[in-house]
Design a protein around this motif. Structure first.
Motif, short mmCIF file in Angstrom:
data_model
loop_
_atom_site.label_atom_id
_atom_site.label_comp_id
_atom_site.label_asym_id
_atom_site.label_seq_id
_atom_site.Cartn_x
_atom_site.Cartn_y
_atom_site.Cartn_z
N ASN A 84 -6.48 7.34 -0.20
CA ASN A 84 -7.25 6.72 0.68
C ASN A 84 -7.62 7.63 1.81
N LEU A 85 -6.80 8.91 2.01
CA LEU A 85 -7.03 9.81 2.90
C LEU A 85 -8.13 10.71 2.52
N LEU A 158 -1.59 11.58 10.11
CA LEU A 158 -1.08 10.54 9.19
C LEU A 158 0.61 10.48 9.53
N TYR A 180 -3.74 7.59 10.21
CA TYR A 180 -3.28 6.51 9.29
C TYR A 180 -1.63 6.34 9.58
N LEU A 182 1.49 5.20 7.21
CA LEU A 182 1.84 4.54 6.06
C LEU A 182 3.46 3.92 5.94
N LEU A 218 -4.97 -1.85 5.97
CA LEU A 218 -5.81 -1.67 4.91
C LEU A 218 -5.40 -2.08 3.50
N LEU A 271 -0.34 0.48 4.30
CA LEU A 271 -1.30 1.40 4.80
C LEU A 271 -2.03 0.87 5.94
N SER A 272 -1.95 1.32 7.21
CA SER A 272 -2.86 0.80 8.19
C SER A 272 -3.43 1.95 8.97
N GLN A 273 -4.39 1.63 9.75
CA GLN A 273 -4.97 2.50 10.61
C GLN A 273 -5.30 2.27 11.99
#
Length: 275
Positions: A84-85, A158, A180, A182, A218, A271-273
């Motif tokens: 994802n990153l 992150l 991000y 996590l 996410l 996972l969120s942003q």
């Protein structure tokens, strides 16, 4: 830019020419410990003489984790990062509540050269940070509180939070725009068989909400499997959980009695942003 800010006046900390300490424009200075970590938890910010896990708890955590019982979870976290990153530039990553650094070390090894990481770890327990710094000299470890993170605004790409407390305002402050978060939290059946030795009525608990204010969700993965820790590792596992406070001597002895005991582990990896 070091990324550190003074925990007293919040101005930038600069590594001095001797390479032995950091200081700010107000002349507050912080020595680098012989193990390589930095203590940015001033006495006025402590609630006790030695906050966080003590040395015995840290050693118990290390004994259990290094036996590999949570390795599948660490692998899933690493896969979430690589899937994802972006890998187009070096990512600054903070392991929040890092303890003795097991996840920092493991994830760095798993990601390898796929994504270049500059790893930081922070924990309120000095014993744990000292142990982490000895094991992973390439990472930057700091003693500090999650409620007063000694890092510059918008410094990290992150933040990794595995079973650790956090402060939503601080997370928003230290993460870059679109950075991000996590998070790993216990699922409904996490350590079910261990809890059966302690509680008369064990019930599944609801999934913990993991979305911090200011973030958009996410993805979420639930990971479940069984581990088979030996009696000594079961004792270590108990010591690294909140259940230890509820386990009387009879429960502790009963937990260690079986030669073999399969225990469910249940993780939610989210996972969120930052918006």
């Amino acid at each position: 830019m070091t990324g550190y800010q003074c925990p007293i006046c919040t101005t930038a900390l600069v590594l001095q020419p001797t390479g032995k300490y950091y200081s700010c424009q107000q002349q507050h200075h912080f020595d680098i410990a012989k193990e390589g970590y930095l203590n940015l938890l001033p006495v006025q910010h402590k609630a006790s003489l030695e906050p966080g896990d003590n040395k015995q708890m840290m050693l118990a955590r290390r004994e259990f984790l290094e036996a590999g019982h949570y390795a599948k979870m660490a692998q899933a976290v690493a896969k979430t990062i690589t899937s994802n990153l972006p890998n187009t530039h070096t990512l600054h990553c903070l392991d929040l509540g890092c303890g003795e650094g097991y996840y920092s070390r493991t994830i760095a090894g798993l990601i390898g050269e796929q994504i270049p990481l500059v790893l930081h770890g922070v924990d309120i327990a000095k014993f744990a940070i000292a142990a982490a710094a000895k094991k992973q000299t390439t990472a930057r470890f700091v003693v500090a509180s999650a409620n007063r993170l000694p890092y510059s605004d918008q410094y990290f790409d992150l933040v990794l939070r595995v079973f650790a407390p956090s402060n939503a305002q601080e997370l928003n402050r230290i993460l870059k725009p679109l950075g991000y978060l996590l998070t790993v939290t216990p699922g409904p059946r996490h350590l079910w068989q261990l809890k059966e030795f302690i509680y008369a009525d064990v019930r599944e608990h609801a999934l913990e909400p993991v979305l911090a204010e200011g973030f958009v969700h996410l993805s979420t993965e639930r990971l479940q499997y069984h581990i088979n820790p030996n009696p000594a590792q079961r004792r270590a596992l108990l010591q690294m959980t909140p259940f230890a406070w509820r386990a009387n001597l009879n429960a502790q002895q009963a937990l260690q009695a079986p030669e073999e005991l399969a225990i469910e582990v249940d993780f939610c990896i989210s996972l969120s942003q930052k918006m």
